[in-house]
Design a protein around this motif. Structure first.
Motif, PDB file in Angstrom:
ATOM      1  N   PRO A 221       0.827  -1.223   0.000  1.00 15.73           N
ATOM      2  CA  PRO A 221       0.000   0.000   0.000  1.00 15.73           C
ATOM      3  C   PRO A 221       0.852   1.261   0.000  1.00 15.73           C
ATOM      4  O   PRO A 221       0.773   2.099   0.905  1.00 15.73           O
ATOM      5  CB  PRO A 221      -0.811  -0.152   1.285  1.00 15.73           C
ATOM      6  CG  PRO A 221       0.103  -0.911   2.195  1.00 15.73           C
ATOM      7  CD  PRO A 221       0.841  -1.883   1.311  1.00 15.73           C
ATOM      8  N   MET A 222       1.647   1.433  -1.043  1.00 16.14           N
ATOM      9  CA  MET A 222       2.637   2.509  -1.097  1.00 16.14           C
ATOM     10  C   MET A 222       2.016   3.882  -1.285  1.00 16.14           C
ATOM     11  O   MET A 222       2.608   4.890  -0.919  1.00 16.14           O
ATOM     12  CB  MET A 222       3.630   2.231  -2.226  1.00 16.14           C
ATOM     13  CG  MET A 222       4.448   0.974  -2.032  1.00 16.14           C
ATOM     14  SD  MET A 222       5.607   0.658  -3.390  1.00 16.14           S
ATOM     15  CE  MET A 222       4.470   0.190  -4.703  1.00 16.14           C
ATOM     16  N   LEU A 223       0.828   3.947  -1.890  1.00 11.19           N
ATOM     17  CA  LEU A 223       0.226   5.245  -2.182  1.00 11.19           C
ATOM     18  C   LEU A 223      -0.413   5.878  -0.956  1.00 11.19           C
ATOM     19  O   LEU A 223      -0.502   7.099  -0.860  1.00 11.19           O
ATOM     20  CB  LEU A 223      -0.822   5.095  -3.287  1.00 11.19           C
ATOM     21  CG  LEU A 223      -0.306   4.626  -4.644  1.00 11.19           C
ATOM     22  CD1 LEU A 223      -1.462   4.486  -5.624  1.00 11.19           C
ATOM     23  CD2 LEU A 223       0.737   5.590  -5.186  1.00 11.19           C
ATOM     24  N   THR A 224      -0.863   5.051  -0.025  1.00 11.22           N
ATOM     25  CA  THR A 224      -1.650   5.548   1.098  1.00 11.22           C
ATOM     26  C   THR A 224      -0.864   5.636   2.392  1.00 11.22           C
ATOM     27  O   THR A 224      -1.108   6.536   3.208  1.00 11.22           O
ATOM     28  CB  THR A 224      -2.881   4.643   1.299  1.00 11.22           C
ATOM     29  OG1 THR A 224      -3.633   4.599   0.074  1.00 11.22           O
ATOM     30  CG2 THR A 224      -3.776   5.158   2.411  1.00 11.22           C
ATOM     31  N   PHE A 225       0.093   4.742   2.601  1.00 12.77           N
ATOM     32  CA  PHE A 225       0.772   4.650   3.889  1.00 12.77           C
ATOM     33  C   PHE A 225       2.277   4.867   3.742  1.00 12.77           C
ATOM     34  O   PHE A 225       2.834   4.678   2.659  1.00 12.77           O
ATOM     35  CB  PHE A 225       0.481   3.290   4.531  1.00 12.77           C
ATOM     36  CG  PHE A 225      -0.986   3.034   4.723  1.00 12.77           C
ATOM     37  CD1 PHE A 225      -1.709   3.740   5.669  1.00 12.77           C
ATOM     38  CD2 PHE A 225      -1.655   2.117   3.929  1.00 12.77           C
ATOM     39  CE1 PHE A 225      -3.070   3.525   5.834  1.00 12.77           C
ATOM     40  CE2 PHE A 225      -3.011   1.894   4.084  1.00 12.77           C
ATOM     41  CZ  PHE A 225      -3.723   2.599   5.036  1.00 12.77           C
ATOM     42  N   PRO A 226       2.951   5.254   4.840  1.00 16.47           N
ATOM     43  CA  PRO A 226       4.388   5.549   4.752  1.00 16.47           C
ATOM     44  C   PRO A 226       5.207   4.300   4.455  1.00 16.47           C
ATOM     45  O   PRO A 226       4.804   3.173   4.762  1.00 16.47           O
ATOM     46  CB  PRO A 226       4.712   6.113   6.138  1.00 16.47           C
ATOM     47  CG  PRO A 226       3.657   5.560   7.039  1.00 16.47           C
ATOM     48  CD  PRO A 226       2.418   5.476   6.198  1.00 16.47           C
ATOM     49  N   GLU A 227       6.361   4.513   3.859  1.00  9.71           N
ATOM     50  CA  GLU A 227       7.235   3.405   3.490  1.00  9.71           C
ATOM     51  C   GLU A 227       7.621   2.567   4.703  1.00  9.71           C
ATOM     52  O   GLU A 227       7.772   1.345   4.608  1.00  9.71           O
ATOM     53  CB  GLU A 227       8.489   3.955   2.807  1.00  9.71           C
ATOM     54  CG  GLU A 227       9.438   2.890   2.305  1.00  9.71           C
ATOM     55  CD  GLU A 227      10.629   3.468   1.564  1.00  9.71           C
ATOM     56  OE1 GLU A 227      11.578   2.719   1.294  1.00  9.71           O
ATOM     57  OE2 GLU A 227      10.601   4.682   1.264  1.00  9.71           O
ATOM     58  N   GLU A 228       7.758   3.213   5.857  1.00 10.68           N
ATOM     59  CA  GLU A 228       8.156   2.495   7.069  1.00 10.68           C
ATOM     60  C   GLU A 228       7.120   1.467   7.499  1.00 10.68           C
ATOM     61  O   GLU A 228       7.437   0.523   8.233  1.00 10.68           O
ATOM     62  CB  GLU A 228       8.387   3.484   8.217  1.00 10.68           C
ATOM     63  CG  GLU A 228       9.553   4.430   8.010  1.00 10.68           C
ATOM     64  CD  GLU A 228       9.236   5.570   7.048  1.00 10.68           C
ATOM     65  OE1 GLU A 228       8.029   5.776   6.756  1.00 10.68           O
ATOM     66  OE2 GLU A 228      10.175   6.246   6.594  1.00 10.68           O
ATOM     67  N   PHE A 229       5.880   1.640   7.053  1.00  8.09           N
ATOM     68  CA  PHE A 229       4.833   0.697   7.434  1.00  8.09           C
ATOM     69  C   PHE A 229       4.872  -0.584   6.615  1.00  8.09           C
ATOM     70  O   PHE A 229       4.410  -1.634   7.066  1.00  8.09           O
ATOM     71  CB  PHE A 229       3.447   1.340   7.273  1.00  8.09           C
ATOM     72  CG  PHE A 229       2.321   0.342   7.355  1.00  8.09           C
ATOM     73  CD1 PHE A 229       1.992  -0.253   8.564  1.00  8.09           C
ATOM     74  CD2 PHE A 229       1.613  -0.026   6.224  1.00  8.09           C
ATOM     75  CE1 PHE A 229       0.977  -1.196   8.644  1.00  8.09           C
ATOM     76  CE2 PHE A 229       0.594  -0.964   6.284  1.00  8.09           C
ATOM     77  CZ  PHE A 229       0.273  -1.551   7.501  1.00  8.09           C
ATOM     78  N   LEU A 230       5.417  -0.553   5.421  1.00  8.69           N
ATOM     79  CA  LEU A 230       5.256  -1.640   4.458  1.00  8.69           C
ATOM     80  C   LEU A 230       5.825  -2.966   4.933  1.00  8.69           C
ATOM     81  O   LEU A 230       5.359  -4.029   4.521  1.00  8.69           O
ATOM     82  CB  LEU A 230       5.888  -1.253   3.120  1.00  8.69           C
ATOM     83  CG  LEU A 230       5.354   0.029   2.476  1.00  8.69           C
ATOM     84  CD1 LEU A 230       6.019   0.259   1.131  1.00  8.69           C
ATOM     85  CD2 LEU A 230       3.843  -0.007   2.336  1.00  8.69           C
ATOM     86  N   THR A 231       6.848  -2.937   5.777  1.00  9.51           N
ATOM     87  CA  THR A 231       7.425  -4.171   6.311  1.00  9.51           C
ATOM     88  C   THR A 231       7.636  -4.027   7.813  1.00  9.51           C
ATOM     89  O   THR A 231       7.858  -2.928   8.325  1.00  9.51           O
ATOM     90  CB  THR A 231       8.773  -4.517   5.646  1.00  9.51           C
ATOM     91  OG1 THR A 231       9.691  -3.441   5.859  1.00  9.51           O
ATOM     92  CG2 THR A 231       8.603  -4.772   4.163  1.00  9.51           C
ATOM     93  N   LEU A 232       7.561  -5.148   8.490  1.00 12.80           N
ATOM     94  CA  LEU A 232       7.816  -5.225   9.930  1.00 12.80           C
ATOM     95  C   LEU A 232       8.863  -6.302  10.171  1.00 12.80           C
ATOM     96  O   LEU A 232       8.692  -7.442   9.719  1.00 12.80           O
ATOM     97  CB  LEU A 232       6.529  -5.571  10.683  1.00 12.80           C
ATOM     98  CG  LEU A 232       6.683  -6.107  12.115  1.00 12.80           C
ATOM     99  CD1 LEU A 232       7.279  -5.038  13.033  1.00 12.80           C
ATOM    100  CD2 LEU A 232       5.339  -6.599  12.648  1.00 12.80           C
ATOM    101  N   GLU A 233       9.936  -5.954  10.858  1.00  9.02           N
ATOM    102  CA  GLU A 233      10.902  -6.960  11.295  1.00  9.02           C
ATOM    103  C   GLU A 233      10.618  -7.267  12.759  1.00  9.02           C
ATOM    104  O   GLU A 233      10.721  -6.393  13.619  1.00  9.02           O
ATOM    105  CB  GLU A 233      12.341  -6.489  11.123  1.00  9.02           C
ATOM    106  CG  GLU A 233      13.350  -7.570  11.494  1.00  9.02           C
ATOM    107  CD  GLU A 233      14.780  -7.227  11.125  1.00  9.02           C
ATOM    108  OE1 GLU A 233      15.682  -8.007  11.519  1.00  9.02           O
ATOM    109  OE2 GLU A 233      14.996  -6.204  10.455  1.00  9.02           O
TER     110      GLU A 233
END
Length: 291
Positions: free
Chosen positions: A226-238
């Motif tokens: 969801p790159m258009l709506t949310f920040p890049e930091e949200f896209l993955t979780l370690e």
């Protein structure tokens, strides 16, 4: 930026009628019995395996998979672990998007226990956000020879709905309101059931012929970060144990859009999305960008 491999842009095709969602009436329990069959309580152990080989490759470079009915279709596969990363996922949501106000708990689980968390509209994100937990409890089966599989073999799904979308236990008795949740749960369970994977640019038609979904003209679901709506930091979780979980939005497509993606590739479809300003927020009245 989320980077995908060339073989990530796949289409998963089904022969099973159970993948078709077109009801416009409330969904009784008998619907789910017909959908999944009567099942026995048997424990499931995750077996290490690779994803199946594609049946063909489309002109647009998408791998096409064909999944037929399995012999074990009439048995339950109870999860042997649940909520493995739920607390960390919720913390990730709270940090980057908002606090889930409600959880729609799954009563009976097959393969993995899928809960759906509801983040209500806010000033920053004025729409409803539904996010799964449980899909990442188990790793997905990745293609043989794929590099860096640990970066792609865990995922969770989300759907972004308008602020006025009816949400709740009573509201979800109406199929026209429930179908986004149905596909969240079905697709989240799918890679574990079929020993395959879901990633960037994958398309899942509503049945073999991409039949219309509920009261919409859509016949397919596309998964994308969801790159258009949310920040890049949200896209993955370690996570604390080093597992990388990718978040993928489920975006409904018209059949013609799915065919465009198969014939010309995911980038061609996304270029059309840019032209028509299509985002992850579902709009059942949006234009068909392939016409």
């Amino acid at each position: 930026m989320f980077i995908c491999h060339a073989n990530e842009c796949d289409r998963h095709r089904f022969n099973k009628k159970k993948t078709i969602f077109k009801s416009t009436k409330p969904i009784p329990m008998s619907f789910f019995k017909k959908l999944f069959g009567e099942k026995n309580n048997t424990n499931n152990k995750k077996e290490e395996s690779n994803a199946p080989d594609p049946e063909s490759i489309s002109t647009g470079g998408s791998n096409v998979y064909n999944y037929s009915t399995k012999d074990s279709e009439t048995e339950w596969h109870l999860p042997n672990q649940e909520c493995v990363y739920m607390d960390e996922i919720i913390g990730h949501l709270e940090m980057h998007i908002g606090n889930p106000a409600t959880v729609f708990h799954e009563i009976i689980s097959d393969y993995v226990h899928i809960d759906v968390h509801w983040i209500k509209p806010s000033a920053e994100y004025p729409f409803n956000i539904l996010v799964t937990t449980g899909m990442s409890d188990l790793p997905m089966s990745m293609p043989a020879g794929m590099e860096n599989v640990e970066r792609y073999n865990h995922a969770e799904l989300m759907v972004v709905l308008p602020a006025d979308w009816p949400i709740g236990d009573e509201e979800f008795k109406e199929a026209n309101n429930y179908w986004p949740v149905y596909f969240l749960k079905m697709i989240a369970r799918f890679p574990h059931e079929y020993k395959t994977w879901i990633g960037y640019g994958h398309t899942i038609p509503n049945g073999q012929n991409a039949e219309p979904i509920a009261n919409t003209g859509f016949g397919c679901i596309l998964t994308l970060p969801p790159m258009l709506t949310f920040p890049e930091e949200f896209l993955t979780l370690e996570t604390k144990d080093g597992t990388i979980i990718n978040f993928l939005a489920t975006i409904p497509l018209y059949e013609e859009e799915m065919n465009l993606k198969l014939e010309e590739g995911t980038d061609a479809l996304l270029d059309r999305f840019d032209e028509f300003e299509i985002s992850e927020v579902i709009d059942i009245d949006r234009p068909n960008v392939a016409l």
